[in-house]
Scaffold this active site. Structure first.
Site: not given
Length: 381
Positions: A76-77
Site C-alpha cells: 500500500c502507500a
C-alpha cells in the site's frame, strides 16, 4: 480481532528479489489510479490490484486470485492498509504472506549500492540503484576521498556508504538540472564541506553558489581525475554534461540510456534541443571510445538491469542495439523525440524550481513531489 502475524519485507529485500529473479506475487491494495501510474514490477514478479476498500469486509473474494506456489507481498502507500490485509490473509490460511515495510514511500526511497568496477590507479566506482524510481547515482572512491554524481535527496545513504569506506566526500556533481527528482548534491556538499558542481548553462535561474561544471573542469579524487573533456552534451537540457571517469566509464546523465535516449522537452524547448540531442548522440559521442562503459542517470525498465543489478552497456554495443542511436533520417529523429512522448514526470516544474533553490519544500512535500516513476526517456510510456 486480528493479530499481527504477517511478516514485514523491506524495500531492500524486494530489490534483491527483483535482481535475483526470485518469484514473488504482489497484491497492491492502493487505488486503481495510483497502481496504474506506478507499481512495483520487474524480474519474475507478478501483481494484481485490489483496492483496500474492497477488502475491508473480508478477503474471501481475492483468495482465488492468489497463487499457492509463491510468496505473497501486500503493498500500500504507507504500510498501514497492507498490514491489515496481510493479517486477514494469514488468518484465512494463506501461507507466505508479507507486507511491504514502509509501503511505496519506502520503495521510492531505497537505494541499492552496486559495485561497477575498479579504477586503474586504485579506487572504486559504485552505482546506487533506486529501483522504485529508476534513478541512478554514482560514487567515485580513491585514497580516502569520494565524489558523488547525480546525488539523490536521501543524502544519509551516501554519507553512510562513504563512512563505511573510510572516505570523505569532497565533491558532488549534477550532470544537468534534474526535473524528475530532487537533487541532494548541494546539500550533501554543504554537509561535508565539499564542492558542488553544476553545468553553468543549466544554472541561469539558480539562486545559490556553485562551481561551474564545464569542459575545462578537472576534479581530483584521491589518485583519480574526473576528466570532463569536450563532452559537453546538450539535448536533454541545454547544459547537459557527460563525465568520463578514469578513461573507462562514461556517466551519460539523461542523454543516453541502455534501451533509449533522453527526451528534450522538459524545459519546453523540444524543438530547439532536438538538434542538440542528435548532434550529441550522433557526433560527439561517436568521437569517444567504443569501449567506454555507459552509466546513465536513469533506467526505464528492469530489463535494463544486468548482473548484480548494474545498469550499464558498452558504448559500441549501444550503437548496435539502442534504437535511438539508429535513426538515419534527421526528420524521423526529430519526430521520435518530440512527438507522442510519455507523460511528463509528476510535479516536474516544482522539482526544477526546487533544484534551482527558488522554492524550499519540506521533507514530506519533497517526498510527495517525487512519487511516481521517472519519465526521462523517449520510450517511458
Amino acid at each position: 480481532m486480528t493479530t499481527n502475524t504477517a511478516n514485514a519485507m523491506t524495500a531492500g529485500e524486494v530489490t534483491r528479489a527483483i535482481i535475483e529473479s526470485k518469484p514473488l506475487f504482489i497484491l497492491d491494495v492502493r487505488n486503481e489510479s495510483d497502481y496504474g501510474d506506478w507499481k512495483i514490477d520487474g524480474g519474475v514478479l507478478e501483481s494484481i490490484n485490489v483496492p483496500y476498500f474492497d477488502l475491508i469486509d473480508g478477503v474471501e473474494e481475492v483468495l482465488p486470485q492468489l497463487p499457492k506456489d509463491r510468496d505473497i507481498l501486500v503493498v500500500c502507500a504507507k504500510e498501514g492498509s497492507s498490514i491489515f490485509v496481510a493479517e486477514q490473509l494469514t488468518e484465512a490460511g494463506v501461507v507466505g504472506v508479507s507486507y511491504l515495510q514502509g509501503g511505496m514511500k519506502a520503495w521510492s526511497e531505497y537505494l541499492e549500492p552496486v559495485k561497477v568496477g575498479d579504477l586503474k590507479d586504485g579506487g572504486e566506482l559504485y552505482q546506487f540503484v533506486r529501483m522504485g524510481k529508476g534513478c541512478l547515482s554514482y560514487m567515485v572512491l580513491s585514497e580516502g576521498e569520494a565524489a558523488v554524481v547525480d546525488t539523490l535527496r536521501m543524502t544519509d545513504v551516501f554519507e553512510d556508504f562513504a563512512k563505511s569506506k573510510c572516505a570523505v566526500i569532497k565533491h558532488t556533481l549534477d550532470t544537468h538540472l534534474h526535473a524528475d527528482h530532487i537533487s541532494g548534491g548541494r546539500k550533501l556538499a554543504e554537509q561535508n564541506g565539499g564542492t558542488y558542481w553544476l553545468p553553468p548553462k543549466d544554472a541561469d535561474e539558480v539562486v545559490f553558489d556553485y562551481r561551474p561544471l564545464d569542459e575545462q573542469s578537472k576534479i581530483t579524487v584521491g589518485n583519480t581525475v574526473l576528466v570532463i573533456r569536450p563532452v559537453y552534451s546538450p539535448g536533454h537540457t541545454i547544459g547537459s554534461t557527460s563525465i568520463v571517469v578514469d578513461d573507462q566509464y562514461l556517466l551519460s546523465g539523461d542523454i543516453l540510456f541502455v534501451e533509449s535516449i533522453g527526451r528534450p522537452d522538459l524545459a519546453g524547448n523540444a524543438g530547439a534541443w532536438a538538434n542538440d540531442l542528435r548532434n550529441t548522440l550522433y557526433s560527439t559521442y561517436k568521437e569517444l571510445s567504443d569501449d567506454l562503459l555507459v552509466l546513465p542517470a536513469h533506467f526505464g525498465k528492469t530489463s535494463e538491469l544486468g548482473e548484480g543489478g548494474q545498469v550499464s552497456a558498452r558504448l559500441g554495443e549501444l550503437y548496435s542495439s539502442n534504437p535511438g542511436l539508429n535513426i538515419a533520417s534527421e526528420d524521423e529523429f526529430r519526430k521520435t523525440v518530440t512527438e507522442n512522448l510519455p507523460a511528463q514526470p509528476n510535479a516536474y516544474q516544482e522539482i526544477r524550481q526546487t533544484n534551482m533553490g527558488r522554492i524550499a519544500p519540506n521533507e514530506d512535500e519533497q517526498r510527495d513531489m517525487e512519487i511516481g516513476p521517472n519519465r526521462c526517456a523517449v520510450h517511458d510510456k
